[in-house]
Design a protein around this motif. Structure first.
Motif, PDB file in Angstrom:
ATOM      1  N   GLU A  24       0.768  -1.147  -0.043  1.00  0.00           N
ATOM      2  CA  GLU A  24      -0.022   0.074   0.016  1.00  0.00           C
ATOM      3  C   GLU A  24       0.990   1.324  -0.018  1.00  0.00           C
ATOM      4  O   GLU A  24       0.558   2.427  -0.574  1.00  0.00           O
ATOM      5  N   VAL A  25       1.970   1.297   0.609  1.00  0.00           N
ATOM      6  CA  VAL A  25       2.794   2.472   0.977  1.00  0.00           C
ATOM      7  C   VAL A  25       3.465   2.468  -0.400  1.00  0.00           C
ATOM      8  O   VAL A  25       3.397   3.720  -0.968  1.00  0.00           O
ATOM      9  N   GLU A  26       3.820   1.672  -0.984  1.00  0.00           N
ATOM     10  CA  GLU A  26       4.691   1.615  -2.190  1.00  0.00           C
ATOM     11  C   GLU A  26       3.698   1.969  -3.176  1.00  0.00           C
ATOM     12  O   GLU A  26       4.155   3.038  -4.249  1.00  0.00           O
ATOM     13  N   GLN A  27       2.382   1.653  -3.457  1.00  0.00           N
ATOM     14  CA  GLN A  27       1.611   2.094  -4.347  1.00  0.00           C
ATOM     15  C   GLN A  27       1.443   3.700  -4.234  1.00  0.00           C
ATOM     16  O   GLN A  27       1.336   4.455  -5.167  1.00  0.00           O
ATOM     17  N   LEU A  28       1.411   4.211  -2.880  1.00  0.00           N
ATOM     18  CA  LEU A  28       0.706   5.522  -2.787  1.00  0.00           C
ATOM     19  C   LEU A  28       2.087   6.577  -3.082  1.00  0.00           C
ATOM     20  O   LEU A  28       1.631   7.490  -3.732  1.00  0.00           O
ATOM     21  N   VAL A  29       3.169   6.019  -2.958  1.00  0.00           N
ATOM     22  CA  VAL A  29       4.556   6.609  -3.385  1.00  0.00           C
ATOM     23  C   VAL A  29       4.426   6.868  -4.855  1.00  0.00           C
ATOM     24  O   VAL A  29       4.782   7.605  -5.423  1.00  0.00           O
ATOM     25  N   ALA A  30       4.140   5.574  -5.396  1.00  0.00           N
ATOM     26  CA  ALA A  30       4.212   5.694  -6.839  1.00  0.00           C
ATOM     27  C   ALA A  30       3.365   6.363  -7.581  1.00  0.00           C
ATOM     28  O   ALA A  30       3.658   7.070  -8.497  1.00  0.00           O
ATOM     29  N   GLN A  31       2.288   6.712  -6.959  1.00  0.00           N
ATOM     30  CA  GLN A  31       1.220   7.462  -7.753  1.00  0.00           C
ATOM     31  C   GLN A  31       1.477   8.633  -7.465  1.00  0.00           C
ATOM     32  O   GLN A  31       1.444   9.722  -8.182  1.00  0.00           O
ATOM     33  N   SER A  32       2.089   9.190  -6.166  1.00  0.00           N
ATOM     34  CA  SER A  32       2.389  10.395  -5.754  1.00  0.00           C
ATOM     35  C   SER A  32       3.779  10.822  -6.989  1.00  0.00           C
ATOM     36  O   SER A  32       3.717  12.217  -7.445  1.00  0.00           O
ATOM     37  N   LEU A  33       4.615  10.018  -7.020  1.00  0.00           N
ATOM     38  CA  LEU A  33       5.809  10.344  -8.027  1.00  0.00           C
ATOM     39  C   LEU A  33       5.245  10.435  -9.497  1.00  0.00           C
ATOM     40  O   LEU A  33       5.925  11.193 -10.288  1.00  0.00           O
ATOM     41  N   ALA A  34       4.251   9.839  -9.612  1.00  0.00           N
ATOM     42  CA  ALA A  34       4.002   9.822 -11.019  1.00  0.00           C
ATOM     43  C   ALA A  34       2.933  10.922 -11.523  1.00  0.00           C
ATOM     44  O   ALA A  34       2.553  11.105 -12.626  1.00  0.00           O
ATOM     45  N   GLY A  35       2.689  11.860 -10.493  1.00  0.00           N
ATOM     46  CA  GLY A  35       1.997  13.024 -10.720  1.00  0.00           C
ATOM     47  C   GLY A  35       0.481  12.905 -10.715  1.00  0.00           C
ATOM     48  O   GLY A  35      -0.181  13.816 -10.719  1.00  0.00           O
ATOM     49  N   LYS A  36       0.190  11.507 -10.430  1.00  0.00           N
ATOM     50  CA  LYS A  36      -1.371  11.365 -10.071  1.00  0.00           C
ATOM     51  C   LYS A  36      -1.985  12.276  -8.712  1.00  0.00           C
ATOM     52  O   LYS A  36      -3.072  12.367  -8.834  1.00  0.00           O
ATOM     53  N   SER A  37      -1.007  12.437  -8.031  1.00  0.00           N
ATOM     54  CA  SER A  37      -1.400  13.229  -6.794  1.00  0.00           C
ATOM     55  C   SER A  37      -0.458  14.188  -6.316  1.00  0.00           C
ATOM     56  O   SER A  37       0.795  14.009  -6.399  1.00  0.00           O
ATOM     57  N   GLN A  38      -0.732  15.450  -5.967  1.00  0.00           N
ATOM     58  CA  GLN A  38       0.574  16.438  -5.398  1.00  0.00           C
ATOM     59  C   GLN A  38       0.710  16.199  -4.113  1.00  0.00           C
ATOM     60  O   GLN A  38       1.964  16.788  -3.907  1.00  0.00           O
ATOM     61  N   LEU A  39       0.140  15.312  -3.152  1.00  0.00           N
ATOM     62  CA  LEU A  39       0.678  15.136  -2.003  1.00  0.00           C
ATOM     63  C   LEU A  39       0.769  13.625  -1.754  1.00  0.00           C
ATOM     64  O   LEU A  39      -0.060  12.827  -2.105  1.00  0.00           O
ATOM     65  N   LEU A  40       2.043  13.230  -1.000  1.00  0.00           N
ATOM     66  CA  LEU A  40       1.950  11.883  -0.531  1.00  0.00           C
ATOM     67  C   LEU A  40       1.389  11.943   0.802  1.00  0.00           C
ATOM     68  O   LEU A  40       1.690  12.689   1.859  1.00  0.00           O
ATOM     69  N   SER A  41       0.038  11.156   1.072  1.00  0.00           N
ATOM     70  CA  SER A  41      -0.469  11.184   2.175  1.00  0.00           C
ATOM     71  C   SER A  41      -0.431   9.907   2.984  1.00  0.00           C
ATOM     72  O   SER A  41      -0.818   8.714   2.460  1.00  0.00           O
ATOM     73  N   LEU A  42       0.112   9.512   4.348  1.00  0.00           N
ATOM     74  CA  LEU A  42       0.294   8.509   4.899  1.00  0.00           C
ATOM     75  C   LEU A  42      -0.307   8.718   6.423  1.00  0.00           C
ATOM     76  O   LEU A  42      -0.395   9.765   7.055  1.00  0.00           O
ATOM     77  N   THR A  43      -1.036   7.632   6.936  1.00  0.00           N
ATOM     78  CA  THR A  43      -1.334   7.702   8.178  1.00  0.00           C
ATOM     79  C   THR A  43      -0.393   6.680   9.020  1.00  0.00           C
ATOM     80  O   THR A  43      -0.228   5.759   8.988  1.00  0.00           O
TER      81      THR A  43
END
Length: 75
Positions: A24-43
């Motif tokens: 899950e963390v890897e997928q969120l980081v990849a989406q963030s770096l690919a430009g799909k989101s402007q922020l990396l959000s982790l809880t």
């Protein structure tokens, strides 16, 4: 799971314990770096959110939590 995030132009890294899986963390980081989101959000484990701007991410280290030793036994 322990997650370390290096931020550009910051002297220290962000370290948090997350209940999310490594995938899950890897997928969120990849989406963030690919430009799909402007922020990396982790809880983290306490429910606090950590938001890091995608363009400031230097590196992300995903690892297992380290067990804290308690007591006076020999190492």
């Amino acid at each position: 799971m322990e997650v370390k995030i290096g931020v550009q132009h910051a002297p220290r890294e962000i370290v948090l314990e997350s209940g999310q899986s490594a995938e899950e963390v890897e997928q969120l980081v990849a989406q963030s770096l690919a430009g799909k989101s402007q922020l990396l959000s982790l809880t983290d484990d306490k429910g606090r959110k950590v938001l890091v701007p995608s363009e400031r991410i230097a590196y992300v280290e995903i690892g297992e939590p380290t067990a804290r030793r308690v007591g006076f036994g020999t190492l």
